[in-house]
Scaffold this active site. Structure first.
Site, PDB file in Angstrom:
ATOM      1  N   HIS A 201       0.836  -1.200   0.000  1.00 21.70           N
ATOM      2  CA  HIS A 201       0.000   0.000   0.000  1.00 21.70           C
ATOM      3  C   HIS A 201       0.872   1.252   0.000  1.00 21.70           C
ATOM      4  O   HIS A 201       1.034   1.930   1.019  1.00 21.70           O
ATOM      5  CB  HIS A 201      -0.949  -0.010   1.203  1.00 21.70           C
ATOM      6  CG  HIS A 201      -2.038  -1.014   1.091  1.00 21.70           C
ATOM      7  ND1 HIS A 201      -2.023  -2.223   1.760  1.00 21.70           N
ATOM      8  CD2 HIS A 201      -3.191  -1.013   0.360  1.00 21.70           C
ATOM      9  CE1 HIS A 201      -3.112  -2.902   1.474  1.00 21.70           C
ATOM     10  NE2 HIS A 201      -3.833  -2.207   0.622  1.00 21.70           N
ATOM     11  N   ASN A 202       1.430   1.546  -1.152  1.00 22.32           N
ATOM     12  CA  ASN A 202       2.308   2.694  -1.306  1.00 22.32           C
ATOM     13  C   ASN A 202       1.920   3.472  -2.564  1.00 22.32           C
ATOM     14  O   ASN A 202       0.922   3.165  -3.215  1.00 22.32           O
ATOM     15  CB  ASN A 202       3.767   2.241  -1.357  1.00 22.32           C
ATOM     16  CG  ASN A 202       3.985   1.141  -2.389  1.00 22.32           C
ATOM     17  OD1 ASN A 202       3.452   1.200  -3.498  1.00 22.32           O
ATOM     18  ND2 ASN A 202       4.770   0.126  -2.026  1.00 22.32           N
ATOM     19  N   VAL A 204       3.261   3.552  -5.472  1.00 27.04           N
ATOM     20  CA  VAL A 204       3.324   2.786  -6.723  1.00 27.04           C
ATOM     21  C   VAL A 204       2.004   2.042  -6.945  1.00 27.04           C
ATOM     22  O   VAL A 204       1.499   1.974  -8.069  1.00 27.04           O
ATOM     23  CB  VAL A 204       4.512   1.804  -6.716  1.00 27.04           C
ATOM     24  CG1 VAL A 204       4.612   1.073  -8.050  1.00 27.04           C
ATOM     25  CG2 VAL A 204       5.812   2.538  -6.422  1.00 27.04           C
ATOM     26  N   HIS A 205       1.439   1.493  -5.876  1.00 28.24           N
ATOM     27  CA  HIS A 205       0.119   0.852  -5.978  1.00 28.24           C
ATOM     28  C   HIS A 205      -0.918   1.878  -6.425  1.00 28.24           C
ATOM     29  O   HIS A 205      -1.757   1.589  -7.297  1.00 28.24           O
ATOM     30  CB  HIS A 205      -0.271   0.256  -4.627  1.00 28.24           C
ATOM     31  CG  HIS A 205      -1.725  -0.112  -4.520  1.00 28.24           C
ATOM     32  ND1 HIS A 205      -2.322  -1.100  -5.278  1.00 28.24           N
ATOM     33  CD2 HIS A 205      -2.718   0.410  -3.738  1.00 28.24           C
ATOM     34  CE1 HIS A 205      -3.605  -1.195  -4.971  1.00 28.24           C
ATOM     35  NE2 HIS A 205      -3.875  -0.283  -4.049  1.00 28.24           N
ATOM     36  N   HIS A 241      -7.008   6.778  -3.236  1.00 30.78           N
ATOM     37  CA  HIS A 241      -7.906   5.807  -2.603  1.00 30.78           C
ATOM     38  C   HIS A 241      -7.285   5.109  -1.395  1.00 30.78           C
ATOM     39  O   HIS A 241      -7.994   4.597  -0.541  1.00 30.78           O
ATOM     40  CB  HIS A 241      -8.358   4.757  -3.616  1.00 30.78           C
ATOM     41  CG  HIS A 241      -7.351   3.691  -3.874  1.00 30.78           C
ATOM     42  ND1 HIS A 241      -6.222   3.898  -4.657  1.00 30.78           N
ATOM     43  CD2 HIS A 241      -7.272   2.407  -3.443  1.00 30.78           C
ATOM     44  CE1 HIS A 241      -5.518   2.793  -4.687  1.00 30.78           C
ATOM     45  NE2 HIS A 241      -6.113   1.864  -3.976  1.00 30.78           N
ATOM     46  N   ASP A 351      -8.691  -1.444  -8.110  1.00 29.23           N
ATOM     47  CA  ASP A 351      -8.012  -1.629  -6.832  1.00 29.23           C
ATOM     48  C   ASP A 351      -7.496  -3.056  -6.650  1.00 29.23           C
ATOM     49  O   ASP A 351      -6.468  -3.272  -6.002  1.00 29.23           O
ATOM     50  CB  ASP A 351      -8.974  -1.264  -5.697  1.00 29.23           C
ATOM     51  CG  ASP A 351      -8.283  -1.210  -4.344  1.00 29.23           C
ATOM     52  OD1 ASP A 351      -7.054  -0.976  -4.298  1.00 29.23           O
ATOM     53  OD2 ASP A 351      -8.968  -1.403  -3.319  1.00 29.23           O
TER      54      ASP A 351
END
Length: 464
Positions: A201-202, A204-205, A241, A351
């Site tokens: 969860h950074n 890049v994601h 998000h 997502d």
């Protein structure tokens, strides 16, 4: 000499912890808890934001402070907390602008500050991004887009570069009269507020989800129906998000009595936080400050509705509604509420689309999310907490986790999306999903003999 902006004090019905006031992002783990170790005080002193509780707003008012640039260290944190109507602490100074922009962009910025308008799309990236990164942006709509390579080519700025490019490509800067400096600053702050130490969860994601969202927005049914406002909200929601995600899930926050869990009454805790953090950045940068107040608030609410839809615990609720619409064939994309619902479903797909990417990309994401799961499990074991499902590295394997996730979460969602949008992209995604699931199945079969051998060896040694 920099100007210190003295802001009004916001009445509080609960004290704000000092460790929270010292952070740039709103999320923080209690200083009385050793779950995440003691942070470096020098790092905390450089964070510049806070969460505050307003007695007139039970869902919390997220506040962003410009302490690093606008006030001296001697200024108390409480004196910097603005009231609910606060939008911007003042004009952008030349020194702050130079910190934000590259030298080339600084030379280019004079016409922006003087309010020069542009009738054609702004070719911003030509001056800063050349070679392979620019070539990649030319095929940003490809489902095989390698976000890891793109992040390296942009020196870790994939989210800023991707989102700015897409907004500019759609002509949204001109259409909504968005100030380019404010937009760039907003995106830089969004990228900064993703935790780079999170394996999954950074930023890049977030960039990957934004690129996937762009692919969905280009699908025929959506491309001919969505308004410019829909597209703007869809891209911003994708970029924000998971803003300020702590790298642990909602059950962890609940069982550790985290203040965010209490604030949001254990309901969509992280998603509410991501949304409020995004709103805080929008207000601090004043990105929508030129819009009528009611219009700005409406966009904030719609942004929240999109982000809240990514709560995986509500998957069946959204999927059931989607399936019902498809069975009854009553989706009408000329209806604003129906378009918004499809945007919610598109963001949900974006997502969790990693299993639908080519194997080389999908496998990397699987490794990263499993690493994050197992890290949470190690923390829970260390502090004698009940280990969350999928977080125990001794009872779960990466392959089994991925197969279960694909079977019970990804396949049902993308099967319905394929019914809604039966295109080449949908077929490609479902094809990759099937191949990737088979690949994980093969790896699991290879792991079992080794696992059995290790187990039997340990039993023999124990018997001796």
């Amino acid at each position: 000499m920099e100007v210190c902006y003295q802001l009004p004090v916001l009445p509080l019905d609960r004290p704000v912890p000092k460790h929270v006031l010292s952070r740039r992002g709103a999320i923080s783990f209690s200083s009385s808890s050793s779950l995440f170790g003691a942070p470096d005080p020098r790092q905390l002193s450089q964070r510049r934001g806070a969460i505050s509780y307003d007695s007139s707003d039970q869902t919390a008012l997220y506040i962003r402070m410009l302490g690093k640039y606008s006030c001296s260290e001697s200024t108390s944190a409480s004196s910097l907390i603005p009231g609910p109507g606060f939008i911007s602490a003042g004009p952008v100074s030349g020194r702050r602008l130079r910190r934000l922009l590259s030298f080339q962009r600084y030379l280019h910025s004079s016409r922006l500050l003087w309010g020069t308008t542009h009738l054609n799309p702004l070719h911003i990236l030509d001056e800063d991004y050349i070679g392979q990164a620019k070539c990649m942006l030319e095929r940003v709509g490809s489902w095989n887009f390698d976000i890891f390579l793109f992040d390296r080519l942009t020196n870790g700025n994939s989210l800023v570069t991707m989102t700015f490019h897409l907004l500019n490509q759609y002509g949204l800067l001109e259409l909504f009269q968005l100030d380019m400096v404010k937009l760039w600053r907003f995106l830089v702050m969004v990228q900064e507020d993703y935790h780079s130490l999170n394996p999954y969860h950074n930023a890049v994601h977030a960039a990957d989800v934004t690129q996937a969202m762009y692919c969905y927005l280009r699908e025929p049914k959506l491309a001919k129906s969505l308004t410019s406002c829909d597209i703007l909200l869809g891209l911003l929601a994708a970029a924000t998000h998971d803003l300020d995600h702590p790298g642990v899930n909602q059950p962890f926050l609940i069982k550790t009595n985290h203040y965010l869990a209490k604030l949001y009454r254990n309901s969509s805790v992280l998603e509410n936080h991501h949304w409020r953090s995004a709103v805080g950045l929008l207000r601090e940068t004043g990105l929508f400050s030129h819009l009528p107040a009611e219009e700005g608030l409406k966009m904030e609410r719609q942004l929240g509705s999109l982000i809240l839809a990514t709560d995986i615990s509500r998957q069946n609720e959204y999927l059931g509604k989607f399936r019902t619409h498809l069975n009854q064939d009553d989706l009408c994309l000329s209806n604003a509420s129906h378009r918004h619902f499809i945007l919610q479903m598109a963001l949900k797909c974006a997502d969790i689309c990693n299993p639908c990417r080519p194997w080389e990309l999908s496998k990397q994401w699987s490794e990263k999310v499993t690493q994050e799961f197992f890290h949470q499990g190690d923390i829970e074991k260390k502090h004698k907490l009940e280990v969350s499902p999928l977080c125990d590295s001794q009872r779960n394997s990466m392959g089994n986790i991925q197969i279960g996730f694909m079977t019970y979460v990804v396949e049902p969602l993308f099967a319905e999306w394929g019914r809604f949008s039966d295109t080449r992209l949908s077929q490609t995604m479902l094809g990759h999903l099937g191949l990737n699931k088979a690949s994980w199945g093969g790896l699991v079969q290879q792991e079992r003999p080794l696992t059995c051998f290790i187990y039997l060896s340990s039993e023999v040694l124990a018997a001796k």
